[in-house]
Design a protein around this motif. Structure first.
Motif, PDB file in Angstrom:
ATOM      1  N   ILE A 160      -3.121  -3.796   4.258  1.00 52.09           N
ATOM      2  CA  ILE A 160      -1.935  -3.485   5.068  1.00 52.09           C
ATOM      3  C   ILE A 160      -0.884  -2.773   4.230  1.00 52.09           C
ATOM      4  N   LEU A 161      -0.533  -3.353   3.090  1.00 48.84           N
ATOM      5  CA  LEU A 161       0.543  -2.809   2.259  1.00 48.84           C
ATOM      6  C   LEU A 161       0.179  -1.455   1.663  1.00 48.84           C
ATOM      7  N   LYS A 162      -1.070  -1.315   1.241  1.00 45.85           N
ATOM      8  CA  LYS A 162      -1.513  -0.033   0.672  1.00 45.85           C
ATOM      9  C   LYS A 162      -1.405   1.090   1.706  1.00 45.85           C
ATOM     10  N   ASN A 163      -1.906   0.839   2.912  1.00 43.93           N
ATOM     11  CA  ASN A 163      -1.889   1.884   3.938  1.00 43.93           C
ATOM     12  C   ASN A 163      -0.492   2.153   4.472  1.00 43.93           C
ATOM     13  N   LEU A 164       0.314   1.131   4.572  1.00 47.74           N
ATOM     14  CA  LEU A 164       1.686   1.323   5.020  1.00 47.74           C
ATOM     15  C   LEU A 164       2.471   2.133   3.990  1.00 47.74           C
ATOM     16  N   GLU A 165       2.243   1.853   2.717  1.00 39.12           N
ATOM     17  CA  GLU A 165       2.913   2.610   1.664  1.00 39.12           C
ATOM     18  C   GLU A 165       2.536   4.093   1.731  1.00 39.12           C
ATOM     19  N   LEU A 166       1.264   4.376   1.971  1.00 40.88           N
ATOM     20  CA  LEU A 166       0.824   5.769   2.085  1.00 40.88           C
ATOM     21  C   LEU A 166       1.463   6.456   3.287  1.00 40.88           C
ATOM     22  N   LEU A 167       1.555   5.761   4.406  1.00 46.14           N
ATOM     23  CA  LEU A 167       2.144   6.352   5.610  1.00 46.14           C
ATOM     24  C   LEU A 167       3.651   6.550   5.476  1.00 46.14           C
ATOM     25  N   LEU A 168       4.326   5.570   4.916  1.00 47.41           N
ATOM     26  CA  LEU A 168       5.790   5.649   4.823  1.00 47.41           C
ATOM     27  C   LEU A 168       6.257   6.587   3.717  1.00 47.41           C
ATOM     28  N   ASP A 169       5.470   6.726   2.670  1.00 48.98           N
ATOM     29  CA  ASP A 169       5.774   7.645   1.572  1.00 48.98           C
ATOM     30  C   ASP A 169       7.228   7.534   1.108  1.00 48.98           C
ATOM     31  N   GLY A 170       7.658   6.301   0.827  1.00 47.23           N
ATOM     32  CA  GLY A 170       8.999   6.072   0.310  1.00 47.23           C
ATOM     33  C   GLY A 170      10.100   5.971   1.347  1.00 47.23           C
ATOM     34  N   GLN A 171       9.787   6.250   2.594  1.00 47.73           N
ATOM     35  CA  GLN A 171      10.791   6.144   3.650  1.00 47.73           C
ATOM     36  C   GLN A 171      10.770   4.731   4.231  1.00 47.73           C
ATOM     37  N   GLN A 172      11.840   4.334   4.863  1.00 53.06           N
ATOM     38  CA  GLN A 172      11.982   3.010   5.474  1.00 53.06           C
ATOM     39  C   GLN A 172      11.668   1.895   4.470  1.00 53.06           C
ATOM     40  N   PRO A 173      12.360   1.853   3.314  1.00 55.57           N
ATOM     41  CA  PRO A 173      12.046   0.854   2.285  1.00 55.57           C
ATOM     42  C   PRO A 173      12.225  -0.588   2.751  1.00 55.57           C
ATOM     43  N   ASP A 174      13.086  -0.832   3.717  1.00 55.21           N
ATOM     44  CA  ASP A 174      13.292  -2.203   4.203  1.00 55.21           C
ATOM     45  C   ASP A 174      12.089  -2.730   4.979  1.00 55.21           C
ATOM     46  N   THR A 175      11.173  -1.852   5.368  1.00 51.02           N
ATOM     47  CA  THR A 175       9.975  -2.263   6.107  1.00 51.02           C
ATOM     48  C   THR A 175       9.176  -3.292   5.318  1.00 51.02           C
ATOM     49  N   PHE A 176       9.012  -3.073   4.030  1.00 57.08           N
ATOM     50  CA  PHE A 176       8.219  -3.982   3.201  1.00 57.08           C
ATOM     51  C   PHE A 176       8.893  -5.343   3.069  1.00 57.08           C
ATOM     52  N   GLU A 177      10.204  -5.327   2.956  1.00 60.33           N
ATOM     53  CA  GLU A 177      10.955  -6.582   2.865  1.00 60.33           C
ATOM     54  C   GLU A 177      10.826  -7.378   4.161  1.00 60.33           C
ATOM     55  N   ARG A 178      10.973  -6.710   5.287  1.00 59.10           N
ATOM     56  CA  ARG A 178      10.835  -7.379   6.593  1.00 59.10           C
ATOM     57  C   ARG A 178       9.432  -7.949   6.767  1.00 59.10           C
ATOM     58  N   LEU A 179       8.446  -7.165   6.379  1.00 63.03           N
ATOM     59  CA  LEU A 179       7.053  -7.597   6.506  1.00 63.03           C
ATOM     60  C   LEU A 179       6.771  -8.794   5.603  1.00 63.03           C
ATOM     61  N   ASP A 180       7.285  -8.754   4.388  1.00 65.74           N
ATOM     62  CA  ASP A 180       7.081  -9.857   3.449  1.00 65.74           C
ATOM     63  C   ASP A 180       7.723 -11.150   3.964  1.00 65.74           C
ATOM     64  N   LYS A 181       8.892 -11.041   4.568  1.00 64.01           N
ATOM     65  CA  LYS A 181       9.563 -12.229   5.140  1.00 64.01           C
ATOM     66  C   LYS A 181       8.729 -12.827   6.270  1.00 64.01           C
ATOM     67  N   LEU A 182       8.159 -11.986   7.100  1.00 66.92           N
ATOM     68  CA  LEU A 182       7.300 -12.489   8.185  1.00 66.92           C
ATOM     69  C   LEU A 182       6.044 -13.152   7.621  1.00 66.92           C
ATOM     70  N   ARG A 183       5.471 -12.536   6.634  1.00 70.28           N
ATOM     71  CA  ARG A 183       4.262 -13.086   6.012  1.00 70.28           C
ATOM     72  C   ARG A 183       4.541 -14.460   5.431  1.00 70.28           C
ATOM     73  N   GLU A 184       5.641 -14.607   4.735  1.00 69.79           N
ATOM     74  CA  GLU A 184       6.001 -15.906   4.144  1.00 69.79           C
ATOM     75  C   GLU A 184       6.335 -16.927   5.217  1.00 69.79           C
ATOM     76  N   LYS A 185       7.034 -16.496   6.246  1.00 71.94           N
ATOM     77  CA  LYS A 185       7.453 -17.424   7.315  1.00 71.94           C
ATOM     78  C   LYS A 185       6.253 -18.032   8.047  1.00 71.94           C
ATOM     79  N   TYR A 186       5.212 -17.247   8.251  1.00 71.92           N
ATOM     80  CA  TYR A 186       4.080 -17.710   9.057  1.00 71.92           C
ATOM     81  C   TYR A 186       2.846 -18.054   8.231  1.00 71.92           C
ATOM     82  N   ARG A 187       3.031 -18.267   6.956  1.00 71.69           N
ATOM     83  CA  ARG A 187       1.933 -18.663   6.075  1.00 71.69           C
ATOM     84  C   ARG A 187       1.459 -20.043   6.398  1.00 71.69           C
TER      85      ARG A 187
END
Length: 187
Positions: A160-187
């Motif tokens: 997920i993170l590898k492909n999202l990084e390729l698609l975003l190409d440095g744009q929308q940096p808060d996307t990874f933070e939001r995704l990480d918070k969701l991942r931790e919340k629902y672990r």
């Protein structure tokens, strides 16, 4: 079987008969991987590559009803072909060409959506990538529910993170933070 499933099954047959590479995205897939919710259209990504889209577009326009008077030009400009099934169900065809979309075609899964009706859906991981990339409010809710329903610990986060990084190409940096918070919340 409802009209939406019938339209999706018909569209899938159309693509398979032509040996086209595709997978379903959108509301039908969200219903399977995330949560039941209303959807009124059928969405697919069709792997066309760059430069060969016209052949696919013309074939679709010979067999389906266009939702726009300039559907061909719109599709070439925006990489989305807007059609209508004979039953009146709207169909959105994303013209795929990115490496991520090519990988998603290979990862797609057959899912039984109705007795004896299987549709080729993108995986939950690919759905998360697409939803995070799109980034609208409804996309984040669909993404969150996908994580909840599939289980954060069962998802391939490296993919997920590898492909999202390729698609975003440095744009929308808060996307990874939001995704990480969701991942931790629902672990």
């Amino acid at each position: 079987m409802n009209e939406l499933i019938e339209a999706a099954a018909e569209l899938q047959r159309f693509c398979i008969e032509r040996d086209w590479k595709f997978y379903f995205i959108g509301g039908l897939v969200v219903q399977e991987w995330a949560q039941p919710r209303f959807t009124r259209d059928v969405d697919i990504t069709l792997l066309t590559g760059f430069g060969g889209e016209e052949t696919y577009i013309e074939e679709f326009l010979r067999h389906y009803i266009s939702r726009l008077p300039d559907a061909r030009e719109f599709a070439l400009r925006n990489r989305v072909l807007l059609l209508t099934a004979k039953s009146g169900v709207p169909i959105d065809i994303a013209l795929g060409a990115l490496p991520f979309e090519e990988a998603a075609v290979g990862r797609a899964r057959e899912v039984e959506v109705y007795p004896n009706v299987k549709l080729r859906f993108c995986t939950p991981e690919d759905l998360i990538v697409m939803k995070a990339f799109a980034g609208r409010i409804q996309d984040w809710e669909d993404l969150r529910m996908t994580i909840v329903r599939q289980g954060a610990e069962k998802l391939d986060w490296k993919y997920i993170l590898k492909n999202l990084e390729l698609l975003l190409d440095g744009q929308q940096p808060d996307t990874f933070e939001r995704l990480d918070k969701l991942r931790e919340k629902y672990r």
